[in-house]
Motif scaffolding. Structure first.
Motif, mmCIF file in Angstrom:
data_model
loop_
_atom_site.group_PDB
_atom_site.id
_atom_site.type_symbol
_atom_site.label_atom_id
_atom_site.label_comp_id
_atom_site.label_asym_id
_atom_site.label_seq_id
_atom_site.Cartn_x
_atom_site.Cartn_y
_atom_site.Cartn_z
ATOM 1 N N GLN A 150 21.541 75.499 70.083
ATOM 2 C CA GLN A 150 20.653 76.163 69.021
ATOM 3 C C GLN A 150 19.288 75.803 69.038
ATOM 4 O O GLN A 150 18.953 74.630 68.940
ATOM 5 N N VAL A 151 18.510 76.676 69.025
ATOM 6 C CA VAL A 151 17.023 76.377 69.097
ATOM 7 C C VAL A 151 16.475 75.955 67.493
ATOM 8 O O VAL A 151 17.066 76.804 66.384
ATOM 9 N N GLN A 152 15.837 75.168 67.526
ATOM 10 C CA GLN A 152 15.376 74.554 66.180
ATOM 11 C C GLN A 152 13.848 74.322 66.030
ATOM 12 O O GLN A 152 13.524 73.492 67.079
ATOM 13 N N LEU A 153 13.250 74.413 65.128
ATOM 14 C CA LEU A 153 11.830 74.156 65.012
ATOM 15 C C LEU A 153 11.806 73.345 63.551
ATOM 16 O O LEU A 153 12.059 74.309 62.746
ATOM 17 N N VAL A 154 11.419 72.096 63.578
ATOM 18 C CA VAL A 154 11.428 71.503 62.037
ATOM 19 C C VAL A 154 9.952 71.069 62.019
ATOM 20 O O VAL A 154 9.571 70.122 62.867
ATOM 21 N N ALA A 204 5.760 78.118 64.809
ATOM 22 C CA ALA A 204 6.281 79.177 65.638
ATOM 23 C C ALA A 204 6.224 79.084 67.047
ATOM 24 O O ALA A 204 5.218 78.460 67.665
ATOM 25 N N ALA A 205 7.158 79.593 67.792
ATOM 26 C CA ALA A 205 7.183 79.705 69.308
ATOM 27 C C ALA A 205 6.953 80.819 69.802
ATOM 28 O O ALA A 205 7.786 81.744 69.515
ATOM 29 N N ASP A 206 6.061 81.161 70.841
ATOM 30 C CA ASP A 206 5.982 82.374 71.389
ATOM 31 C C ASP A 206 6.288 82.219 72.984
ATOM 32 O O ASP A 206 5.619 81.420 73.673
ATOM 33 N N PRO A 207 7.256 82.730 73.685
ATOM 34 C CA PRO A 207 7.414 82.377 75.009
ATOM 35 C C PRO A 207 6.573 82.743 75.871
ATOM 36 O O PRO A 207 6.747 82.384 77.072
ATOM 37 N N SER A 208 5.468 83.512 75.677
ATOM 38 C CA SER A 208 4.648 84.292 76.421
ATOM 39 C C SER A 208 3.589 82.989 76.855
ATOM 40 O O SER A 208 3.522 82.127 76.331
ATOM 41 N N ALA A 209 2.665 83.475 78.002
ATOM 42 C CA ALA A 209 1.700 82.352 77.967
ATOM 43 C C ALA A 209 0.538 82.710 77.585
ATOM 44 O O ALA A 209 -0.528 81.908 77.672
ATOM 45 N N PHE A 210 0.398 83.678 76.822
ATOM 46 C CA PHE A 210 -0.830 84.190 76.258
ATOM 47 C C PHE A 210 -0.900 83.920 74.625
ATOM 48 O O PHE A 210 0.019 84.469 73.913
ATOM 49 N N ILE A 211 -1.959 83.299 74.148
ATOM 50 C CA ILE A 211 -2.140 83.416 72.754
ATOM 51 C C ILE A 211 -2.184 84.473 72.040
ATOM 52 O O ILE A 211 -3.045 85.536 72.157
ATOM 53 N N SER A 212 -1.571 84.510 70.846
ATOM 54 C CA SER A 212 -1.431 86.024 70.066
ATOM 55 C C SER A 212 -1.628 85.416 68.596
ATOM 56 O O SER A 212 -0.931 84.491 68.270
ATOM 57 N N THR A 213 -2.186 86.132 67.796
ATOM 58 C CA THR A 213 -2.320 85.816 66.440
ATOM 59 C C THR A 213 -1.504 86.780 65.473
ATOM 60 O O THR A 213 -1.463 86.538 64.444
ATOM 61 N N THR A 214 -0.455 87.399 66.140
ATOM 62 C CA THR A 214 0.370 88.177 65.403
ATOM 63 C C THR A 214 1.796 87.600 65.427
ATOM 64 O O THR A 214 2.138 87.160 66.306
ATOM 65 N N MET A 215 2.371 87.781 64.142
ATOM 66 C CA MET A 215 3.674 87.259 63.897
ATOM 67 C C MET A 215 4.625 87.632 64.746
ATOM 68 O O MET A 215 5.729 86.891 65.198
ATOM 69 N N GLY A 216 4.444 89.043 65.186
ATOM 70 C CA GLY A 216 5.774 89.623 66.051
ATOM 71 C C GLY A 216 5.817 89.011 67.453
ATOM 72 O O GLY A 216 6.815 89.278 68.020
ATOM 73 N N TYR A 224 10.556 82.499 67.471
ATOM 74 C CA TYR A 224 10.909 81.261 66.711
ATOM 75 C C TYR A 224 10.222 80.622 65.834
ATOM 76 O O TYR A 224 9.199 80.645 65.990
ATOM 77 N N TRP A 225 10.983 80.365 64.761
ATOM 78 C CA TRP A 225 10.319 80.031 63.421
ATOM 79 C C TRP A 225 10.949 78.809 62.916
ATOM 80 O O TRP A 225 12.134 78.718 62.939
ATOM 81 N N GLY A 226 10.255 77.938 62.503
ATOM 82 C CA GLY A 226 10.756 76.796 61.510
ATOM 83 C C GLY A 226 10.769 77.413 60.020
ATOM 84 O O GLY A 226 10.514 78.423 59.786
ATOM 85 N N GLN A 227 11.381 76.469 59.232
ATOM 86 C CA GLN A 227 11.620 76.698 57.881
ATOM 87 C C GLN A 227 10.332 76.439 56.983
ATOM 88 O O GLN A 227 10.410 76.899 55.776
ATOM 89 N N GLY A 228 9.442 75.826 57.431
ATOM 90 C CA GLY A 228 8.098 75.568 56.728
ATOM 91 C C GLY A 228 8.050 74.367 56.050
ATOM 92 O O GLY A 228 9.105 73.673 55.786
ATOM 93 N N THR A 229 6.912 73.722 55.760
ATOM 94 C CA THR A 229 6.643 72.703 55.003
ATOM 95 C C THR A 229 5.379 72.846 53.959
ATOM 96 O O THR A 229 4.576 73.401 54.580
ATOM 97 N N GLN A 230 5.701 72.436 52.822
ATOM 98 C CA GLN A 230 4.818 72.858 51.679
ATOM 99 C C GLN A 230 3.530 71.952 51.674
ATOM 100 O O GLN A 230 3.836 70.676 51.949
ATOM 101 N N VAL A 231 2.359 72.530 51.606
ATOM 102 C CA VAL A 231 1.148 71.801 51.447
ATOM 103 C C VAL A 231 0.580 72.323 50.293
ATOM 104 O O VAL A 231 0.335 73.321 50.076
ATOM 105 N N THR A 232 0.178 71.120 49.169
ATOM 106 C CA THR A 232 -0.342 71.661 48.414
ATOM 107 C C THR A 232 -1.580 70.612 48.002
ATOM 108 O O THR A 232 -1.638 69.440 48.314
ATOM 109 N N VAL A 233 -2.867 71.278 47.771
ATOM 110 C CA VAL A 233 -4.028 70.830 47.476
ATOM 111 C C VAL A 233 -4.438 70.930 46.218
ATOM 112 O O VAL A 233 -4.824 72.028 45.698
ATOM 113 N N SER A 234 -4.694 70.046 45.292
ATOM 114 C CA SER A 234 -5.129 70.010 43.909
ATOM 115 C C SER A 234 -6.581 69.825 43.968
ATOM 116 O O SER A 234 -7.334 69.083 44.735
ATOM 117 N N SER A 235 -7.198 70.444 43.134
ATOM 118 C CA SER A 235 -8.711 70.395 42.956
ATOM 119 C C SER A 235 -9.159 69.085 42.072
ATOM 120 O O SER A 235 -8.356 68.551 41.528
#
Length: 123
Positions: A1-5, A96-108, A112-123
Motif C-alpha cells: 500500500q502506497v503511503q505518503l505521511v 504529493a507524488a507525480d510519477p512523471s519526470a517533469f514538474i507540474s503545478t497542477t493537482m491532476g 498520490y497524496w498524503g493526509q496533510g499536516t496543519q500549519v498555523t501562523v499567528s500574527s
C-alpha cells in the motif's frame, strides 16, 4: 500500500520557521516529482513547491525565497523548509507524488497524496 505521511506542522508565530517532512512507503518515488500543496479554509488547494528526481526545483511566486524543498532518497523523505512564516501561510499542507519526470503545478498530475499536516501562523 502506497503511503505518503506528512509531519512537522504546528502553531508558530509570524517570522518563525518550520520544516515539514513527507515520508513515503509502499513503492519507490526516486524517479518521481515530489510536490507540496496547501489548502487554506475556504480556498482551493494550491501549488507550493516541487522537486524532480534530479533535484530541479520550482516554487510558487508567493514563496518569495522563504521556502526550500529538498529530498533525501535514502530516507524516502521530502522536506519543505519554511522560513519567515506569515499568517497567510496558514493552511493544511499536503505532500504529493507525480510519477512523471517533469514538474507540474497542477493537482491532476499528482497520483498520490498524503493526509496533510496543519500549519498555523499567528500574527
Amino acid at each position: 500500500q502506497v503511503q505518503l505521511v506528512e509531519s512537522g506542522g504546528g502553531l508558530v508565530q509570524a517570522g518563525d520557521s518550520l520544516r515539514l517532512s513527507c515520508t513515503t512507503s509502499g513503492r519507490t518515488f526516486s524517479n518521481s516529482v515530489m510536490g507540496w500543496f496547501r489548502q487554506a479554509p475556504g480556498k482551493v488547494r494550491e501549488f507550493v513547491a516541487a522537486i524532480s528526481w534530479s533535484g530541479r526545483t520550482y516554487y510558487s511566486n508567493f514563496v518569495e525565497g522563504r521556502f526550500t524543498i529538498s529530498r533525501d532518497p535514502a530516507k524516502n523523505t521530502v522536506y519543505l523548509q519554511m522560513n519567515s512564516l506569515k499568517p497567510e501561510d496558514t493552511a493544511l499542507y499536503y505532500c504529493a507524488a507525480d510519477p512523471s519526470a517533469f514538474i507540474s503545478t497542477t493537482m491532476g498530475s499528482y497520483d498520490y497524496w498524503g493526509q496533510g499536516t496543519q500549519v498555523t501562523v499567528s500574527s
